[in-house]
Design a protein around this motif. Structure first.
Motif, PDB file in Angstrom:
ATOM      1  N   HIS A  70      -1.925   7.521  -5.575  1.00 13.96           N
ATOM      2  CA  HIS A  70      -2.681   6.265  -5.511  1.00 13.96           C
ATOM      3  C   HIS A  70      -3.838   6.269  -6.504  1.00 13.96           C
ATOM      4  N   ASN A  71      -4.355   7.455  -6.815  1.00 12.82           N
ATOM      5  CA  ASN A  71      -5.461   7.594  -7.773  1.00 12.82           C
ATOM      6  C   ASN A  71      -4.980   7.865  -9.192  1.00 12.82           C
ATOM      7  N   ALA A  95       0.159  11.289  -1.392  1.00 11.88           N
ATOM      8  CA  ALA A  95       0.106   9.843  -1.617  1.00 11.88           C
ATOM      9  C   ALA A  95      -1.229   9.436  -2.225  1.00 11.88           C
ATOM     10  N   CYS A  96      -2.312  10.073  -1.773  1.00  7.92           N
ATOM     11  CA  CYS A  96      -3.640   9.759  -2.316  1.00  7.92           C
ATOM     12  C   CYS A  96      -3.738  10.167  -3.785  1.00  7.92           C
ATOM     13  N   SER A 137       0.861  -1.172   0.000  1.00  4.93           N
ATOM     14  CA  SER A 137       0.000   0.000   0.000  1.00  4.93           C
ATOM     15  C   SER A 137       0.899   1.224   0.000  1.00  4.93           C
ATOM     16  N   LEU A 138       0.453   2.272  -0.658  1.00  5.58           N
ATOM     17  CA  LEU A 138       1.264   3.488  -0.709  1.00  5.58           C
ATOM     18  C   LEU A 138       0.639   4.635   0.070  1.00  5.58           C
ATOM     19  N   SER A 139      -0.478   4.403   0.711  1.00  5.36           N
ATOM     20  CA  SER A 139      -1.100   5.464   1.489  1.00  5.36           C
ATOM     21  C   SER A 139      -1.426   4.943   2.888  1.00  5.36           C
TER      22      SER A 139
END
Length: 351
Positions: A214-215, A210-211, A144-146
């Protein structure tokens, strides 16, 4: 009370810290995405708590997992099976989803921190930062990156409930591949929260970037992280600046649509430097340019020294030889620098 705080990368280092401090029959508060109680003879990152229990270092074990674990029936069952497989006896599931049991003579409690019972003695506080980025997967690996929860909420809870610590271990889990390098800064952040009772840097700003990443909003993420570098108030804090630059490096590779050809062991440790993406795609000149900028970070890394040597071997033979020797010195079992060194000597026709 003097509190000892140790920041480590391989989680089994905690066992040796407890042993060196003559800890016996202690209560362990283990905040982690993984139990680390595997029933194996070898002491490693997945079994060190089992060894601590077997050697009477720990006789009361609280495994703190993300709050929503009991809302997901599949994950809850997965945790139960994991405990049973590793020898936990007398397992009970309470109405609130908390799991209790016994492992040898050690009392086991598994649940989210807001359901913790009153603890009346100082604890060994053990935090793995992969806890904050792995949800709702607790047994096994999920990248996971967030982050799903701000660390300050957890620390505030511990303080509010007067949970006293005698030794604190904070594990980054970078080398093991459970924490992306971009979030290594969480260790410094948590340590500062505990010692100074305030934030070292604005973690919510990193979370926002990060979000965006992530998107798949890479251009927006890039502009956002660049704007963070221009905020003078925080740029003096090293781990924060490194985190931002790591995100920018990761974004740059994504924008250029580079193909990854990393071995499993490399995928979290080295992907944040674009040079490795170019290196594994044999674009050595471009990789060499990036490696120069990341030398201070990776100079004591075996793979980095070898990769850099391979990139420059046709331009600076003597430096390439030195880098190969550095790589061998750092890890004598890594075979690639030996092969490259032999290749260089053959071309020089000298030994």
């Amino acid at each position: 009370m003097n509190i000892l705080i140790h920041v480590i990368d391989d989680h089994d280092e905690a066992y040796y810290i407890w042993k060196e401090n003559n800890i016996s029959k202690a209560t362990l508060l283990h905040i982690d995405a993984h139990s680390d109680i595997q029933d194996e003879k070898e002491l490693h990152i997945g079994s060190f708590i089992r060894h601590a229990i077997n050697t009477n270092i720990v006789n009361s074990y609280y495994w703190i997992i993300p709050k929503d674990f009991h809302k997901n029936k599949f994950r809850h069952t997965e945790v139960l099976l994991h405990l049973q497989f590793n020898g936990t006896q007398n397992i009970k599931v309470l109405k609130n989803g908390v799991i209790t049991g016994k492992l040898n003579d050690c009392e086991i409690w598994v649940g989210p921190y807001d359901l913790l019972p009153k603890i009346n003695e100082p604890v060994l506080l053990d935090i793995d930062i992969d806890y904050f980025i792995t949800s709702p997967t607790f047994v096994g690996y999920k990248e996971s990156l967030s982050i799903w929860e701000q660390p300050k909420e957890l620390i505030r809870f511990l303080e509010k409930n007067n949970i006293l610590n005698k030794i604190i271990t904070i594990c980054t889990s970078i080398q093991g591949g459970y924490t992306p390098f971009q979030w290594k800064c969480l260790a410094d952040y948590i340590q500062f929260l505990i010692t100074e009772n305030k934030e070292l840097f604005p973690i919510d700003k990193l979370s926002k970037g990060a979000c965006l990443f992530h998107n798949n909003q890479y251009e927006y993420a890039r502009k956002y992280f660049l704007s963070l570098l221009n905020e003078n108030e925080y740029t003096m804090e090293g781990s924060y600046v490194l985190a931002i630059k790591s995100w920018l490096a990761r974004i740059e590779v994504e924008l250029k649509n580079e193909i990854y050809q990393f071995d499993y062991d490399y995928k979290n440790n080295y992907w944040i430097c674009p040079g490795f993406a170019y290196f594994y795609n044999r674009k050595y000149d471009i990789a060499s340019e990036y490696f120069r900028d990341w030398d201070n970070i990776y100079k004591n890394n075996t793979i980095f020294n070898f990769a850099k040597a391979k990139c420059i071997k046709n331009k600076n033979i003597s430096f390439a030889i030195q880098l190969c020797k550095n790589s061998i010195f750092l890890n004598s079992e890594y075979i690639d620098p030996y092969i490259l060194l032999g290749d260089i000597y053959m071309k020089k026709e000298t030994i």
